[in-house]
Motif scaffolding. Sequence first.
Motif, PDB file in Angstrom:
ATOM      1  N   ALA A 128       0.844  -1.194   0.000  1.00 38.75           N
ATOM      2  CA  ALA A 128       0.000   0.000   0.000  1.00 38.75           C
ATOM      3  C   ALA A 128       0.879   1.244   0.000  1.00 38.75           C
ATOM      4  CB  ALA A 128      -0.945   0.002   1.188  1.00 38.75           C
ATOM      5  N   SER A 129       1.672   1.420   1.032  1.00 32.58           N
ATOM      6  CA  SER A 129       2.464   2.653   1.096  1.00 32.58           C
ATOM      7  C   SER A 129       3.902   2.368   1.516  1.00 32.58           C
ATOM      8  CB  SER A 129       1.814   3.641   2.069  1.00 32.58           C
ATOM      9  OG  SER A 129       1.672   3.042   3.333  1.00 32.58           O
ATOM     10  N   GLU A 130       4.495   1.372   0.873  1.00 28.90           N
ATOM     11  CA  GLU A 130       5.909   1.090   1.068  1.00 28.90           C
ATOM     12  C   GLU A 130       6.440   0.487  -0.227  1.00 28.90           C
ATOM     13  OE1 GLU A 130       6.750  -2.328   3.873  1.00 28.90           O
ATOM     14  OE2 GLU A 130       4.581  -2.258   4.063  1.00 28.90           O
ATOM     15  N   ILE A 176      -3.282  11.030  -1.815  1.00 27.46           N
ATOM     16  CA  ILE A 176      -1.881  10.834  -2.186  1.00 27.46           C
ATOM     17  C   ILE A 176      -1.310   9.525  -1.660  1.00 27.46           C
ATOM     18  CG2 ILE A 176      -1.407  13.288  -2.388  1.00 27.46           C
ATOM     19  CD1 ILE A 176      -0.103  13.121   0.405  1.00 27.46           C
ATOM     20  N   ARG A 177      -2.097   8.777  -0.902  1.00 23.85           N
ATOM     21  CA  ARG A 177      -1.623   7.515  -0.315  1.00 23.85           C
ATOM     22  C   ARG A 177      -2.449   6.342  -0.802  1.00 23.85           C
ATOM     23  NH1 ARG A 177       0.777   7.562   5.439  1.00 23.85           N
ATOM     24  NH2 ARG A 177       0.708   5.415   4.825  1.00 23.85           N
ATOM     25  N   GLU A 178      -1.818   5.188  -0.784  1.00 24.58           N
ATOM     26  CA  GLU A 178      -2.537   3.950  -1.046  1.00 24.58           C
ATOM     27  C   GLU A 178      -2.811   3.280   0.292  1.00 24.58           C
ATOM     28  OE1 GLU A 178      -1.067   2.201  -5.214  1.00 24.58           O
ATOM     29  OE2 GLU A 178       0.481   2.302  -3.677  1.00 24.58           O
ATOM     30  N   TYR A 179      -3.861   2.481   0.349  1.00 29.33           N
ATOM     31  CA  TYR A 179      -4.199   1.765   1.576  1.00 29.33           C
ATOM     32  C   TYR A 179      -4.827   0.423   1.202  1.00 29.33           C
ATOM     33  CZ  TYR A 179      -8.939   3.354   0.607  1.00 29.33           C
ATOM     34  OH  TYR A 179     -10.145   3.575   0.010  1.00 29.33           O
ATOM     35  N   ARG A 180      -4.804  -0.523   2.136  1.00 33.34           N
ATOM     36  CA  ARG A 180      -5.423  -1.832   1.912  1.00 33.34           C
ATOM     37  C   ARG A 180      -6.795  -1.834   2.552  1.00 33.34           C
ATOM     38  NH1 ARG A 180      -4.318  -6.825  -0.026  1.00 33.34           N
ATOM     39  NH2 ARG A 180      -2.220  -6.211  -0.603  1.00 33.34           N
ATOM     40  N   TYR A 231       7.500  -7.109   0.340  1.00 37.64           N
ATOM     41  CA  TYR A 231       7.713  -8.540   0.103  1.00 37.64           C
ATOM     42  C   TYR A 231       8.512  -9.146   1.251  1.00 37.64           C
ATOM     43  CZ  TYR A 231       6.241  -7.920  -4.792  1.00 37.64           C
ATOM     44  OH  TYR A 231       5.537  -7.654  -5.939  1.00 37.64           O
ATOM     45  N   LYS A 232       9.532  -8.436   1.684  1.00 36.27           N
ATOM     46  CA  LYS A 232      10.360  -8.939   2.779  1.00 36.27           C
ATOM     47  C   LYS A 232       9.538  -9.046   4.071  1.00 36.27           C
ATOM     48  CE  LYS A 232      14.605  -8.096   5.325  1.00 36.27           C
ATOM     49  NZ  LYS A 232      15.761  -7.253   5.532  1.00 36.27           N
ATOM     50  N   ARG A 233       8.698  -8.068   4.333  1.00 33.33           N
ATOM     51  CA  ARG A 233       7.865  -8.075   5.541  1.00 33.33           C
ATOM     52  C   ARG A 233       6.854  -9.219   5.502  1.00 33.33           C
ATOM     53  NH1 ARG A 233       3.295  -5.147   7.446  1.00 33.33           N
ATOM     54  NH2 ARG A 233       3.118  -3.948   5.531  1.00 33.33           N
ATOM     55  N   VAL A 234       6.232  -9.434   4.349  1.00 29.50           N
ATOM     56  CA  VAL A 234       5.283 -10.543   4.200  1.00 29.50           C
ATOM     57  C   VAL A 234       5.995 -11.861   4.434  1.00 29.50           C
ATOM     58  CG1 VAL A 234       3.863 -11.820   2.529  1.00 29.50           C
ATOM     59  CG2 VAL A 234       3.730  -9.332   2.622  1.00 29.50           C
ATOM     60  N   LYS A 235       7.099 -12.034   3.753  1.00 28.04           N
ATOM     61  CA  LYS A 235       7.859 -13.288   3.842  1.00 28.04           C
ATOM     62  C   LYS A 235       8.329 -13.546   5.273  1.00 28.04           C
ATOM     63  CE  LYS A 235      11.753 -15.580   1.641  1.00 28.04           C
ATOM     64  NZ  LYS A 235      12.841 -15.467   0.684  1.00 28.04           N
ATOM     65  N   THR A 236       8.918 -12.568   5.909  1.00 28.09           N
ATOM     66  CA  THR A 236       9.430 -12.720   7.271  1.00 28.09           C
ATOM     67  C   THR A 236       8.309 -13.034   8.254  1.00 28.09           C
ATOM     68  OG1 THR A 236      11.234 -11.193   6.790  1.00 28.09           O
ATOM     69  CG2 THR A 236      10.728 -11.568   9.110  1.00 28.09           C
ATOM     70  N   SER A 237       7.221 -12.309   8.165  1.00 27.87           N
ATOM     71  CA  SER A 237       6.108 -12.499   9.089  1.00 27.87           C
ATOM     72  C   SER A 237       5.467 -13.870   8.928  1.00 27.87           C
ATOM     73  CB  SER A 237       5.065 -11.402   8.871  1.00 27.87           C
ATOM     74  OG  SER A 237       4.005 -11.548   9.767  1.00 27.87           O
ATOM     75  N   LEU A 238       5.183 -14.266   7.690  1.00 32.49           N
ATOM     76  CA  LEU A 238       4.553 -15.557   7.458  1.00 32.49           C
ATOM     77  C   LEU A 238       5.505 -16.707   7.786  1.00 32.49           C
ATOM     78  CD1 LEU A 238       2.489 -14.890   4.213  1.00 32.49           C
ATOM     79  CD2 LEU A 238       1.666 -15.034   6.560  1.00 32.49           C
ATOM     80  N   GLU A 239       6.769 -16.586   7.413  1.00 35.23           N
ATOM     81  CA  GLU A 239       7.729 -17.655   7.712  1.00 35.23           C
ATOM     82  C   GLU A 239       7.879 -17.869   9.211  1.00 35.23           C
ATOM     83  OE1 GLU A 239      11.452 -17.027   5.703  1.00 35.23           O
ATOM     84  OE2 GLU A 239      10.598 -17.600   3.766  1.00 35.23           O
ATOM     85  N   LYS A 240       7.872 -16.804   9.976  1.00 34.58           N
ATOM     86  CA  LYS A 240       7.965 -16.937  11.435  1.00 34.58           C
ATOM     87  C   LYS A 240       6.775 -17.745  11.957  1.00 34.58           C
ATOM     88  CE  LYS A 240       8.181 -14.325  15.699  1.00 34.58           C
ATOM     89  NZ  LYS A 240       7.218 -13.485  16.375  1.00 34.58           N
ATOM     90  N   SER A 241       5.602 -17.427  11.493  1.00 34.01           N
ATOM     91  CA  SER A 241       4.395 -18.138  11.907  1.00 34.01           C
ATOM     92  C   SER A 241       4.445 -19.598  11.467  1.00 34.01           C
ATOM     93  CB  SER A 241       3.169 -17.448  11.314  1.00 34.01           C
ATOM     94  OG  SER A 241       2.003 -18.150  11.634  1.00 34.01           O
ATOM     95  N   PHE A 242       4.844 -19.849  10.222  1.00 41.57           N
ATOM     96  CA  PHE A 242       4.915 -21.214   9.711  1.00 41.57           C
ATOM     97  C   PHE A 242       5.923 -22.043  10.503  1.00 41.57           C
ATOM     98  CE2 PHE A 242       3.902 -19.409   5.221  1.00 41.57           C
ATOM     99  CZ  PHE A 242       2.558 -19.306   5.548  1.00 41.57           C
ATOM    100  N   THR A 243       7.072 -21.456  10.800  1.00 39.92           N
ATOM    101  CA  THR A 243       8.121 -22.163  11.527  1.00 39.92           C
ATOM    102  C   THR A 243       7.645 -22.561  12.921  1.00 39.92           C
ATOM    103  OG1 THR A 243       9.805 -20.972  10.283  1.00 39.92           O
ATOM    104  CG2 THR A 243      10.509 -21.995  12.342  1.00 39.92           C
ATOM    105  N   GLU A 244       6.903 -21.688  13.565  1.00 42.26           N
ATOM    106  CA  GLU A 244       6.384 -21.995  14.905  1.00 42.26           C
ATOM    107  C   GLU A 244       5.437 -23.192  14.882  1.00 42.26           C
ATOM    108  OE1 GLU A 244       4.691 -18.295  16.176  1.00 42.26           O
ATOM    109  OE2 GLU A 244       6.658 -17.406  16.576  1.00 42.26           O
ATOM    110  N   LEU A 245       4.805 -23.443  13.751  1.00 41.61           N
ATOM    111  CA  LEU A 245       3.909 -24.596  13.642  1.00 41.61           C
ATOM    112  C   LEU A 245       4.668 -25.912  13.735  1.00 41.61           C
ATOM    113  CD1 LEU A 245       1.467 -23.386  10.842  1.00 41.61           C
ATOM    114  CD2 LEU A 245       1.060 -23.469  13.308  1.00 41.61           C
TER     115      LEU A 245
END
Length: 164
Positions: free
Chosen positions: A39-41, A89-93, A47-61
């Motif tokens: 949205a605004s980055e 002037i901004r994008e949002y989800r 991509y790095k934030r998505v990957k890091t956040s989801l991988e952390k959750s997956f690994t904990e499983l």
Amino acid sequence: MKLIKSAVAILLTLPMMALAGEVKVSWGDFDDFIDVRPASETKSAFYKRVKTSLEKSFTELGEKLPDGAVFEFRVTDLDLAGDVRYGGIREYRLVERIYFPKMKFDYQLIDGEGKILKEGSESLKDMNFLDRIRTPAQYRNDGFYYEKYMFEQWFDENIVSQFK
């Protein structure tokens, strides 16, 4: 003396460590995924934030798997909950019912002896993602809650259940 103290500390904490399995995740090309739009980055930071956040959750499983078991999967498509919109002037989800989370992946479940217990391709979607109360404390203030919750529910029903 420091070495002895370190060794004693390690030996005392070993019995407290739970033996668990492992989750290994790999990713397809984010640019080919249905909706992993920032949205605004910048794309790379998002991509790095998505990957890091989801991988952390997956690994904990992996803690739910028995010792030696390995769940390997490759995310082949991802559609995050919501849709990116322009607002001045901004994008949002914008998160609404019609923009439900989806995920496609290929996987293998391997036991401690290297035998493939289960494998296949999955296409998850959670059309009721806004109808549940956000109860899991681990996701309450975390990004990508809906995607993590959807995957965890599938994982518990289809993978963890193999060992009960």
